[in-house]
Motif scaffolding. Structure first.
Motif, PDB file in Angstrom:
ATOM      1  N   LYS A  46       0.841  -1.201   0.000  1.00  0.00           N
ATOM      2  CA  LYS A  46       0.000   0.000   0.000  1.00  0.00           C
ATOM      3  C   LYS A  46       0.875   1.248   0.000  1.00  0.00           C
ATOM      4  O   LYS A  46       1.723   1.420   0.876  1.00  0.00           O
ATOM      5  N   ILE A  47       0.630   2.104  -1.007  1.00  0.00           N
ATOM      6  CA  ILE A  47       1.427   3.318  -1.208  1.00  0.00           C
ATOM      7  C   ILE A  47       0.479   4.509  -1.287  1.00  0.00           C
ATOM      8  O   ILE A  47      -0.525   4.459  -2.006  1.00  0.00           O
ATOM      9  N   LEU A  48       0.802   5.575  -0.576  1.00  0.00           N
ATOM     10  CA  LEU A  48       0.000   6.798  -0.654  1.00  0.00           C
ATOM     11  C   LEU A  48       0.895   7.936  -1.140  1.00  0.00           C
ATOM     12  O   LEU A  48       1.879   8.290  -0.494  1.00  0.00           O
ATOM     13  N   ILE A  49       0.550   8.467  -2.312  1.00  0.00           N
ATOM     14  CA  ILE A  49       1.295   9.584  -2.885  1.00  0.00           C
ATOM     15  C   ILE A  49       0.541  10.874  -2.608  1.00  0.00           C
ATOM     16  O   ILE A  49      -0.587  11.054  -3.080  1.00  0.00           O
ATOM     17  N   ASP A  50       1.131  11.738  -1.798  1.00  0.00           N
ATOM     18  CA  ASP A  50       0.538  13.012  -1.392  1.00  0.00           C
ATOM     19  C   ASP A  50      -0.716  12.798  -0.546  1.00  0.00           C
ATOM     20  O   ASP A  50      -1.309  11.716  -0.528  1.00  0.00           O
ATOM     21  N   SER A  51      -1.117  13.864   0.148  1.00  0.00           N
ATOM     22  CA  SER A  51      -2.190  13.701   1.141  1.00  0.00           C
ATOM     23  C   SER A  51      -3.264  14.771   1.066  1.00  0.00           C
ATOM     24  O   SER A  51      -4.196  14.763   1.867  1.00  0.00           O
ATOM     25  N   TYR A  80       4.397   2.545   2.083  1.00  0.00           N
ATOM     26  CA  TYR A  80       5.124   3.732   1.638  1.00  0.00           C
ATOM     27  C   TYR A  80       4.178   4.923   1.597  1.00  0.00           C
ATOM     28  O   TYR A  80       3.018   4.786   1.215  1.00  0.00           O
ATOM     29  N   ILE A  81       4.692   6.075   1.988  1.00  0.00           N
ATOM     30  CA  ILE A  81       4.046   7.331   1.592  1.00  0.00           C
ATOM     31  C   ILE A  81       5.087   8.100   0.788  1.00  0.00           C
ATOM     32  O   ILE A  81       6.293   7.964   1.014  1.00  0.00           O
ATOM     33  N   CYS A  82       4.621   8.870  -0.177  1.00  0.00           N
ATOM     34  CA  CYS A  82       5.519   9.687  -0.996  1.00  0.00           C
ATOM     35  C   CYS A  82       5.009  11.122  -0.976  1.00  0.00           C
ATOM     36  O   CYS A  82       3.813  11.353  -1.208  1.00  0.00           O
ATOM     37  N   ILE A  83       5.877  12.052  -0.663  1.00  0.00           N
ATOM     38  CA  ILE A  83       5.521  13.471  -0.654  1.00  0.00           C
ATOM     39  C   ILE A  83       6.177  14.113  -1.868  1.00  0.00           C
ATOM     40  O   ILE A  83       7.398  14.273  -1.914  1.00  0.00           O
ATOM     41  N   SER A  84       5.373  14.466  -2.855  1.00  0.00           N
ATOM     42  CA  SER A  84       5.942  15.014  -4.093  1.00  0.00           C
ATOM     43  C   SER A  84       6.692  16.310  -3.817  1.00  0.00           C
ATOM     44  O   SER A  84       7.772  16.549  -4.359  1.00  0.00           O
ATOM     45  N   HIS A  85       6.119  17.168  -2.965  1.00  0.00           N
ATOM     46  CA  HIS A  85       6.763  18.398  -2.513  1.00  0.00           C
ATOM     47  C   HIS A  85       5.963  18.904  -1.325  1.00  0.00           C
ATOM     48  O   HIS A  85       4.916  18.337  -0.987  1.00  0.00           O
ATOM     49  N   PHE A  86       6.453  19.957  -0.679  1.00  0.00           N
ATOM     50  CA  PHE A  86       5.894  20.324   0.618  1.00  0.00           C
ATOM     51  C   PHE A  86       4.953  21.528   0.585  1.00  0.00           C
ATOM     52  O   PHE A  86       4.811  22.230   1.585  1.00  0.00           O
ATOM     53  N   ASP A  87       4.276  21.769  -0.530  1.00  0.00           N
ATOM     54  CA  ASP A  87       3.129  22.663  -0.527  1.00  0.00           C
ATOM     55  C   ASP A  87       2.024  22.019   0.304  1.00  0.00           C
ATOM     56  O   ASP A  87       1.831  20.797   0.253  1.00  0.00           O
ATOM     57  N   ASN A 100      -1.650   8.630  13.291  1.00  0.00           N
ATOM     58  CA  ASN A 100      -2.804   7.747  13.453  1.00  0.00           C
ATOM     59  C   ASN A 100      -2.794   6.508  12.565  1.00  0.00           C
ATOM     60  O   ASN A 100      -3.620   5.613  12.748  1.00  0.00           O
ATOM     61  N   ILE A 101      -1.900   6.463  11.589  1.00  0.00           N
ATOM     62  CA  ILE A 101      -1.757   5.308  10.703  1.00  0.00           C
ATOM     63  C   ILE A 101      -0.284   4.891  10.707  1.00  0.00           C
ATOM     64  O   ILE A 101       0.591   5.737  10.587  1.00  0.00           O
ATOM     65  N   LYS A 102      -0.023   3.606  10.838  1.00  0.00           N
ATOM     66  CA  LYS A 102       1.365   3.135  10.824  1.00  0.00           C
ATOM     67  C   LYS A 102       1.946   3.285   9.415  1.00  0.00           C
ATOM     68  O   LYS A 102       1.343   2.859   8.441  1.00  0.00           O
ATOM     69  N   VAL A 103       3.108   3.897   9.325  1.00  0.00           N
ATOM     70  CA  VAL A 103       3.803   4.084   8.048  1.00  0.00           C
ATOM     71  C   VAL A 103       5.204   3.491   8.167  1.00  0.00           C
ATOM     72  O   VAL A 103       5.938   3.791   9.113  1.00  0.00           O
ATOM     73  N   LYS A 104       5.582   2.656   7.196  1.00  0.00           N
ATOM     74  CA  LYS A 104       6.892   2.003   7.237  1.00  0.00           C
ATOM     75  C   LYS A 104       7.986   2.839   6.575  1.00  0.00           C
ATOM     76  O   LYS A 104       9.096   2.943   7.091  1.00  0.00           O
ATOM     77  N   ASN A 105       7.667   3.423   5.409  1.00  0.00           N
ATOM     78  CA  ASN A 105       8.671   4.157   4.640  1.00  0.00           C
ATOM     79  C   ASN A 105       8.104   5.477   4.128  1.00  0.00           C
ATOM     80  O   ASN A 105       6.939   5.545   3.724  1.00  0.00           O
ATOM     81  N   MET A 106       8.949   6.503   4.136  1.00  0.00           N
ATOM     82  CA  MET A 106       8.559   7.798   3.594  1.00  0.00           C
ATOM     83  C   MET A 106       9.515   8.164   2.454  1.00  0.00           C
ATOM     84  O   MET A 106      10.734   8.193   2.642  1.00  0.00           O
ATOM     85  N   ILE A 107       8.949   8.452   1.272  1.00  0.00           N
ATOM     86  CA  ILE A 107       9.741   8.831   0.112  1.00  0.00           C
ATOM     87  C   ILE A 107       9.656  10.348  -0.066  1.00  0.00           C
ATOM     88  O   ILE A 107       8.561  10.915  -0.148  1.00  0.00           O
ATOM     89  N   LEU A 108      10.801  10.989  -0.109  1.00  0.00           N
ATOM     90  CA  LEU A 108      10.844  12.423  -0.386  1.00  0.00           C
ATOM     91  C   LEU A 108      12.157  12.739  -1.104  1.00  0.00           C
ATOM     92  O   LEU A 108      12.991  11.858  -1.313  1.00  0.00           O
ATOM     93  N   SER A 109      12.316  13.987  -1.494  1.00  0.00           N
ATOM     94  CA  SER A 109      13.552  14.382  -2.184  1.00  0.00           C
ATOM     95  C   SER A 109      14.290  15.428  -1.357  1.00  0.00           C
ATOM     96  O   SER A 109      13.744  15.987  -0.397  1.00  0.00           O
ATOM     97  N   LYS A 110      15.516  15.700  -1.736  1.00  0.00           N
ATOM     98  CA  LYS A 110      16.295  16.763  -1.098  1.00  0.00           C
ATOM     99  C   LYS A 110      15.572  18.088  -1.324  1.00  0.00           C
ATOM    100  O   LYS A 110      14.965  18.306  -2.374  1.00  0.00           O
ATOM    101  N   GLN A 111      15.629  18.969  -0.334  1.00  0.00           N
ATOM    102  CA  GLN A 111      14.936  20.249  -0.415  1.00  0.00           C
ATOM    103  C   GLN A 111      15.902  21.388  -0.706  1.00  0.00           C
ATOM    104  O   GLN A 111      17.048  21.392  -0.230  1.00  0.00           O
ATOM    105  N   TYR A 112      15.455  22.355  -1.496  1.00  0.00           N
ATOM    106  CA  TYR A 112      16.270  23.542  -1.781  1.00  0.00           C
ATOM    107  C   TYR A 112      16.474  24.353  -0.502  1.00  0.00           C
ATOM    108  O   TYR A 112      17.562  24.864  -0.229  1.00  0.00           O
ATOM    109  N   GLU A 113      15.403  24.477   0.263  1.00  0.00           N
ATOM    110  CA  GLU A 113      15.482  25.129   1.560  1.00  0.00           C
ATOM    111  C   GLU A 113      14.429  24.519   2.478  1.00  0.00           C
ATOM    112  O   GLU A 113      13.429  23.969   2.021  1.00  0.00           O
ATOM    113  N   SER A 114      14.674  24.583   3.763  1.00  0.00           N
ATOM    114  CA  SER A 114      13.750  24.003   4.726  1.00  0.00           C
ATOM    115  C   SER A 114      12.484  24.854   4.831  1.00  0.00           C
ATOM    116  O   SER A 114      12.520  26.071   4.681  1.00  0.00           O
ATOM    117  N   THR A 115      11.356  24.193   5.067  1.00  0.00           N
ATOM    118  CA  THR A 115      10.088  24.895   5.259  1.00  0.00           C
ATOM    119  C   THR A 115       9.430  24.356   6.521  1.00  0.00           C
ATOM    120  O   THR A 115       9.817  23.300   7.044  1.00  0.00           O
TER     121      THR A 115
END
Length: 282
Positions: A46-51, A80-87, A100-115
């Motif tokens: 089970k994979i969730l891309i963006d929320s 897996y959850i995948c965060i395409s970007h942090f908007d 509230n939901i168990k998540v095993k892996n989080m997919i994200l990319s390097k960020q230009y700057e922290s938000t």
């Protein structure tokens, strides 16, 4: 003897059912003005891309839509959850979900700057001891023996535009494919054409930036050439999404357009031969 025969036959049937792969399922969830896609692979990964998530106001998409949606389907953990970007309209729902939901892996990319969104979500992930997988162009994630993701973007060198640093990845399952594009602009689409060309071709396209006029360049759409196009968008949204010119380009290539403001949730069922059954809730 009859009971023995029946038992043997039942065991044989169960073994056959285990060997034959189930269908791939893609649920393009209606989270209003935002994106969220649940994928269930043939081996039940089970994979969730963006929320989804609200840019303004106090409505919590995670608490009021996403977590109830998953629990209603008896999903209490995600591989897996995948965060395409942090908007916020792509990640805000994860804040409640991660608690509230168990998540095993989080997919994200390097960020230009922290938000603020990045700091808060990564902090929760670290507290929950969630494995964080950082990806960039050229990576391949093998989810199971049937499904994999090819990462097309972002590159090692990032831009100062959070949308253009979105993860772009292509899901591949036998002859079926689905291209996820986050909120990239025409600039990144053109870069992808130069680098990947015909490899962009996909059965399904998650249309970039909710059908904004700043994305979905005509040349890019022709390279992807999707049979089905998915647009996550809220009813009567203030941004005017999706743009009429974008819809026109998709119609010109005879892509079947589904949008959450019109169709509600869109469910794609893909068998091992690539045949797609599409259903909507509206």
């Amino acid at each position: 003897i009859i009971i023995v025969y029946i038992t043997v036959i039942l065991i044989f049937i169960i073994l056959i059912l285990k060997v034959i792969p189930k269908d791939l399922k893609i649920y393009f969830i209606d989270v209003g003005q935002g994106d969220s896609t649940l994928i269930i692979t043939p081996t039940n990964k089970k994979i969730l891309i963006d929320s989804g998530g609200s840019e303004t106001g106090s409505f919590d998409v995670g608490e009021n839509i996403l977590v109830p949606y998953l629990l209603d389907r008896k999903i209490i953990s995600l591989d897996y959850i995948c965060i395409s970007h942090f908007d916020s309209d792509h990640c805000d729902g994860f804040k409640y979900l991660l608690n509230n939901i168990k998540v095993k892996n989080m997919i994200l990319s390097k960020q230009y700057e922290s938000t603020g969104n990045f700091e808060e979500i990564v902090s929760i992930a670290n507290k929950k001891k969630i494995n964080i997988i950082k990806v960039e162009a050229g990576n391949v994630l093998n989810i199971d023996k049937f499904v994999r993701f090819k990462i097309f973007s972002p590159e090692k060198i990032l831009t100062d535009d959070i949308n253009d640093n979105s993860i772009v990845m292509k899901l591949e399952y036998n002859s079926f494919s689905c291209l996820f594009t986050g909120d990239i602009s025409e600039k990144i689409e053109q870069n992808l054409i130069k680098k990947y060309g015909k490899e962009l071709k996909s059965t399904v396209l998650k249309v970039a930036h909710h059908g904004s006029k700043t994305s979905s360049d005509e040349n890019f759409i022709k390279f992807v050439n999707p049979k089905i196009s998915l647009i996550g968008v809220g009813k009567n949204n203030k941004f005017g999404h999706p743009n009429e010119e974008v819809l026109k380009v998709l119609k010109e290539i005879n892509s079947k357009i589904y949008r959450t403001d019109v169709n509600g949730e869109i469910i794609l069922n893909i068998n091992r031969y690539g045949k797609i059954e599409a259903n909507t809730l509206l």
